[in-house]
Design a protein around this motif. Structure first.
Motif, PDB file in Angstrom:
ATOM      1  N   THR A   1       0.828  -1.197   0.000  1.00  0.00           N
ATOM      2  CA  THR A   1       0.000   0.000   0.000  1.00  0.00           C
ATOM      3  C   THR A   1       0.870   1.258   0.000  1.00  0.00           C
ATOM      4  O   THR A   1       2.060   1.212   0.325  1.00  0.00           O
ATOM      5  CB  THR A   1      -0.916   0.034   1.232  1.00  0.00           C
ATOM      6  OG1 THR A   1      -0.109   0.199   2.407  1.00  0.00           O
ATOM      7  CG2 THR A   1      -1.733  -1.243   1.336  1.00  0.00           C
ATOM      8  N   ASP A   2       0.245   2.369  -0.329  1.00  0.00           N
ATOM      9  CA  ASP A   2       0.959   3.648  -0.301  1.00  0.00           C
ATOM     10  C   ASP A   2       1.443   3.978   1.102  1.00  0.00           C
ATOM     11  O   ASP A   2       2.554   4.476   1.283  1.00  0.00           O
ATOM     12  CB  ASP A   2       0.048   4.770  -0.822  1.00  0.00           C
ATOM     13  CG  ASP A   2      -0.246   4.651  -2.312  1.00  0.00           C
ATOM     14  OD1 ASP A   2       0.574   4.052  -3.034  1.00  0.00           O
ATOM     15  OD2 ASP A   2      -1.308   5.137  -2.747  1.00  0.00           O
ATOM     16  N   ASP A   3       0.619   3.685   2.093  1.00  0.00           N
ATOM     17  CA  ASP A   3       1.011   3.960   3.476  1.00  0.00           C
ATOM     18  C   ASP A   3       2.215   3.112   3.888  1.00  0.00           C
ATOM     19  O   ASP A   3       3.111   3.596   4.598  1.00  0.00           O
ATOM     20  CB  ASP A   3      -0.162   3.701   4.422  1.00  0.00           C
ATOM     21  CG  ASP A   3      -1.249   4.763   4.325  1.00  0.00           C
ATOM     22  OD1 ASP A   3      -0.975   5.834   3.740  1.00  0.00           O
ATOM     23  OD2 ASP A   3      -2.361   4.511   4.813  1.00  0.00           O
ATOM     24  N   GLU A   4       2.232   1.865   3.463  1.00  0.00           N
ATOM     25  CA  GLU A   4       3.363   0.992   3.798  1.00  0.00           C
ATOM     26  C   GLU A   4       4.641   1.465   3.121  1.00  0.00           C
ATOM     27  O   GLU A   4       5.720   1.471   3.738  1.00  0.00           O
ATOM     28  CB  GLU A   4       3.040  -0.449   3.410  1.00  0.00           C
ATOM     29  CG  GLU A   4       1.998  -1.082   4.329  1.00  0.00           C
ATOM     30  CD  GLU A   4       1.431  -2.373   3.794  1.00  0.00           C
ATOM     31  OE1 GLU A   4       0.884  -3.152   4.599  1.00  0.00           O
ATOM     32  OE2 GLU A   4       1.514  -2.603   2.562  1.00  0.00           O
ATOM     33  N   LEU A   5       4.536   1.871   1.864  1.00  0.00           N
ATOM     34  CA  LEU A   5       5.710   2.413   1.184  1.00  0.00           C
ATOM     35  C   LEU A   5       6.205   3.668   1.892  1.00  0.00           C
ATOM     36  O   LEU A   5       7.412   3.859   2.070  1.00  0.00           O
ATOM     37  CB  LEU A   5       5.383   2.728  -0.277  1.00  0.00           C
ATOM     38  CG  LEU A   5       5.471   1.578  -1.275  1.00  0.00           C
ATOM     39  CD1 LEU A   5       5.075   2.052  -2.668  1.00  0.00           C
ATOM     40  CD2 LEU A   5       6.875   0.980  -1.306  1.00  0.00           C
ATOM     41  N   ALA A   6       5.276   4.529   2.284  1.00  0.00           N
ATOM     42  CA  ALA A   6       5.657   5.762   2.984  1.00  0.00           C
ATOM     43  C   ALA A   6       6.371   5.435   4.295  1.00  0.00           C
ATOM     44  O   ALA A   6       7.356   6.095   4.661  1.00  0.00           O
ATOM     45  CB  ALA A   6       4.423   6.618   3.247  1.00  0.00           C
ATOM     46  N   GLN A   7       5.890   4.422   4.991  1.00  0.00           N
ATOM     47  CA  GLN A   7       6.519   4.027   6.252  1.00  0.00           C
ATOM     48  C   GLN A   7       7.943   3.523   6.012  1.00  0.00           C
ATOM     49  O   GLN A   7       8.876   3.876   6.744  1.00  0.00           O
ATOM     50  CB  GLN A   7       5.684   2.938   6.929  1.00  0.00           C
ATOM     51  CG  GLN A   7       6.219   2.503   8.287  1.00  0.00           C
ATOM     52  CD  GLN A   7       5.273   1.530   8.976  1.00  0.00           C
ATOM     53  OE1 GLN A   7       4.095   1.428   8.625  1.00  0.00           O
ATOM     54  NE2 GLN A   7       5.775   0.824   9.971  1.00  0.00           N
ATOM     55  N   GLY A   8       8.122   2.719   4.986  1.00  0.00           N
ATOM     56  CA  GLY A   8       9.452   2.227   4.658  1.00  0.00           C
ATOM     57  C   GLY A   8      10.398   3.339   4.261  1.00  0.00           C
ATOM     58  O   GLY A   8      11.576   3.356   4.661  1.00  0.00           O
ATOM     59  N   LEU A   9       9.908   4.282   3.483  1.00  0.00           N
ATOM     60  CA  LEU A   9      10.733   5.408   3.056  1.00  0.00           C
ATOM     61  C   LEU A   9      11.130   6.289   4.230  1.00  0.00           C
ATOM     62  O   LEU A   9      12.237   6.826   4.268  1.00  0.00           O
ATOM     63  CB  LEU A   9       9.989   6.216   1.998  1.00  0.00           C
ATOM     64  CG  LEU A   9       9.962   5.584   0.604  1.00  0.00           C
ATOM     65  CD1 LEU A   9       8.890   6.223  -0.261  1.00  0.00           C
ATOM     66  CD2 LEU A   9      11.328   5.715  -0.066  1.00  0.00           C
ATOM     67  N   THR A  10      10.236   6.453   5.175  1.00  0.00           N
ATOM     68  CA  THR A  10      10.555   7.244   6.368  1.00  0.00           C
ATOM     69  C   THR A  10      11.725   6.631   7.129  1.00  0.00           C
ATOM     70  O   THR A  10      12.651   7.334   7.553  1.00  0.00           O
ATOM     71  CB  THR A  10       9.327   7.343   7.292  1.00  0.00           C
ATOM     72  OG1 THR A  10       8.279   8.054   6.600  1.00  0.00           O
ATOM     73  CG2 THR A  10       9.673   8.088   8.579  1.00  0.00           C
ATOM     74  N   VAL A  11      11.720   5.323   7.283  1.00  0.00           N
ATOM     75  CA  VAL A  11      12.803   4.635   7.968  1.00  0.00           C
ATOM     76  C   VAL A  11      14.106   4.757   7.173  1.00  0.00           C
ATOM     77  O   VAL A  11      15.160   5.034   7.731  1.00  0.00           O
ATOM     78  CB  VAL A  11      12.449   3.157   8.224  1.00  0.00           C
ATOM     79  CG1 VAL A  11      13.661   2.372   8.693  1.00  0.00           C
ATOM     80  CG2 VAL A  11      11.319   3.063   9.246  1.00  0.00           C
ATOM     81  N   LEU A  12      14.010   4.554   5.851  1.00  0.00           N
ATOM     82  CA  LEU A  12      15.210   4.691   5.018  1.00  0.00           C
ATOM     83  C   LEU A  12      15.805   6.081   5.147  1.00  0.00           C
ATOM     84  O   LEU A  12      17.044   6.258   5.251  1.00  0.00           O
ATOM     85  CB  LEU A  12      14.863   4.414   3.554  1.00  0.00           C
ATOM     86  CG  LEU A  12      15.129   3.025   3.020  1.00  0.00           C
ATOM     87  CD1 LEU A  12      14.611   2.913   1.574  1.00  0.00           C
ATOM     88  CD2 LEU A  12      16.616   2.693   3.060  1.00  0.00           C
ATOM     89  N   GLU A  13      14.956   7.095   5.147  1.00  0.00           N
ATOM     90  CA  GLU A  13      15.437   8.464   5.270  1.00  0.00           C
ATOM     91  C   GLU A  13      16.122   8.694   6.617  1.00  0.00           C
ATOM     92  O   GLU A  13      17.178   9.345   6.691  1.00  0.00           O
ATOM     93  CB  GLU A  13      14.277   9.445   5.082  1.00  0.00           C
ATOM     94  CG  GLU A  13      14.706  10.900   5.027  1.00  0.00           C
ATOM     95  CD  GLU A  13      13.592  11.817   4.586  1.00  0.00           C
ATOM     96  OE1 GLU A  13      13.903  12.966   4.219  1.00  0.00           O
ATOM     97  OE2 GLU A  13      12.418  11.397   4.608  1.00  0.00           O
ATOM     98  N   GLU A  14      15.532   8.158   7.681  1.00  0.00           N
ATOM     99  CA  GLU A  14      16.141   8.295   9.006  1.00  0.00           C
ATOM    100  C   GLU A  14      17.504   7.637   9.045  1.00  0.00           C
ATOM    101  O   GLU A  14      18.463   8.190   9.619  1.00  0.00           O
ATOM    102  CB  GLU A  14      15.232   7.653  10.058  1.00  0.00           C
ATOM    103  CG  GLU A  14      13.927   8.389  10.293  1.00  0.00           C
ATOM    104  CD  GLU A  14      13.004   7.613  11.223  1.00  0.00           C
ATOM    105  OE1 GLU A  14      13.369   6.484  11.619  1.00  0.00           O
ATOM    106  OE2 GLU A  14      11.912   8.129  11.549  1.00  0.00           O
ATOM    107  N   VAL A  15      17.631   6.467   8.450  1.00  0.00           N
ATOM    108  CA  VAL A  15      18.894   5.720   8.493  1.00  0.00           C
ATOM    109  C   VAL A  15      19.956   6.403   7.641  1.00  0.00           C
ATOM    110  O   VAL A  15      21.136   6.464   8.031  1.00  0.00           O
ATOM    111  CB  VAL A  15      18.651   4.271   8.013  1.00  0.00           C
ATOM    112  CG1 VAL A  15      19.980   3.555   7.788  1.00  0.00           C
ATOM    113  CG2 VAL A  15      17.798   3.513   9.028  1.00  0.00           C
ATOM    114  N   LEU A  16      19.542   6.930   6.500  1.00  0.00           N
ATOM    115  CA  LEU A  16      20.517   7.537   5.575  1.00  0.00           C
ATOM    116  C   LEU A  16      20.891   8.973   5.969  1.00  0.00           C
ATOM    117  O   LEU A  16      21.891   9.507   5.505  1.00  0.00           O
ATOM    118  CB  LEU A  16      19.964   7.524   4.147  1.00  0.00           C
ATOM    119  CG  LEU A  16      19.902   6.155   3.476  1.00  0.00           C
ATOM    120  CD1 LEU A  16      19.082   6.226   2.208  1.00  0.00           C
ATOM    121  CD2 LEU A  16      21.312   5.651   3.186  1.00  0.00           C
TER     122      LEU A  16
END
Length: 379
Positions: free
Chosen positions: A363-378
């Motif tokens: 889902t769009d929400d799940e993708l957004a959640q994954g991207l948020t984590v990636l952004e925090e890590v990077l």
């Protein structure tokens, strides 16, 4: 979490991450401590419809109650039905069923040699086709081949998207040209349409077969059922595996009707190939990958690629649909470990390339959640 080796009776062929998963639902996995993880790996582009998708799950359950195995000495309904569904998707093809992508490549090599009476295989540098001896022989990564040489002779490697290099590699003893529409393990490098068109011309000019390895790109992963459909060049044969049964082991070699007829009984075989349970699940998968799902794959893939481009440390985004690679300015391994600590699974395709192959149903929400984590890590 760590990648510290755990003492088990397993041969050490994998550097497994120290986490044990016990259940899954959609884009989520749960470990043996009850913690949930957002899965952006999808079993390495295998669980295309998500964990526990009701269609293949129900089909497999029904078939388990009826028949598990009879061997290829006889017909089964799921096998013949799946072959018909794949033929319809391809535009006319005959299928050999096996159990994995590597087995499908082995079948393709044998078929090309038998069909043409020739021996040479032209593959591409940086490609990956599997780890059995024949599949490894046509894998264009010397570091994977070195420990097991000598391998199959008569293999030449051309450069991806370099038509001159390809033309120089093909001759009149070439049995097939073997191409991944998107190089997966090699770093998520897409083949250009014009390069594939030139490969088609060269195969025709030299009496060779054009074979596409769609083990990773097939079954909707790039936004069309076969990646070749959006690229405009139809091959003589295509290999499938990974996403075909949503996690149950299956592989397939499809040969176009106009190129079929070379194999005879006894030329090739697979004891478990065409297993009724796996084929029943695969039928459900093929039917679920419809126009609406493919449209969503294209849309979500574009949105995901656009967001990835703006992440800290991003160097380049490559791929198609929901087969995407993010090249970064640091070692991917450390980023993957940090994402895991935050409950998100991300893969790799090279030392500095993150690979994202989520469920096509994410889902769009799940993708957004994954991207948020990636952004925090990077960051």
């Amino acid at each position: 979490m760590s990648t510290t080796a755990v003492s088990t009776p397993l041969l050490e062929t994998y550097a497994r991450t120290d986490v044990t998963f016990v259940s899954g639902d959609g884009s989520w996995l749960v470990d043996d401590h009850g913690r949930a993880y957002l899965d952006l790996v999808g079993g390495i582009a295998v669980v295309g419809l998500g964990h526990g998708h009701p269609a293949p799950l129900a089909a497999a359950h029904v078939q388990l109650d009826k028949l598990w195995h009879v061997s290829n000495l006889y017909w089964t309904e799921p096998m013949t039905r799946l072959a018909a569904l794949l033929s319809e998707r391809f535009g006319g093809a005959q299928t050999f069923f096996c159990n994995s992508g590597a087995e499908a490549i082995e079948a393709a090599i044998k078929y090309a040699r038998k069909a043409t009476g020739k021996t040479r295989i032209v593959a591409l540098e940086n490609s990956f086709h599997g780890r059995t001896l024949g599949a490894l022989s046509v894998t264009g990564q010397p570091q994977k081949r070195a420990a097991f040489e000598p391998l199959l002779p008569g293999v030449a490697f051309a450069k991806l998207n370099d038509s001159g290099s390809l033309a120089a590699s093909v001759d009149d003893d070439t049995a097939c040209i073997l191409v991944e529409p998107v190089q997966g393990e090699g770093g998520i490098h897409p083949a250009r349409s014009e390069f594939l068109a030139r490969a088609r011309e060269l195969a025709d000019d030299h009496g060779a077969l054009l074979v596409f390895d769609e083990v990773q790109t097939g079954v909707g992963r790039t936004g069309s059922f076969f990646a070749w459909e959006r690229l405009g060049t139809k091959p003589d044969a295509v290999t499938l595996a990974k996403g075909l049964a949503n996690g149950l082991p299956i592989g397939a070699l499809l040969v176009a009707d106009e190129a079929a007829g070379a194999f005879e009984p006894g030329d090739h075989a697979s004891t478990f190939g065409g297993n009724p349970v796996a084929c029943a699940a695969a039928c459900a998968v093929v039917e679920a990958v419809d126009a609406a799902l493919l449209e969503n794959v294209v849309r979500r893939g574009r949105e995901l690629a656009s967001r990835l481009e703006h992440l800290p440390g991003a160097v380049e985004v490559r791929g198609a649909g929901l087969l995407l690679g993010l090249e970064i300015d640091r070692v991917a391994r450390d980023v993957i470990a940090s994402c895991l600590e935050k409950g998100v699974l991300v893969g790799s395709a090279g030392e500095r390339v993150l690979r994202l192959t989520p469920a096509l149903t994410i889902t769009d929400d799940e993708l957004a959640q994954g991207l948020t984590v990636l952004e925090e890590v990077l960051a």
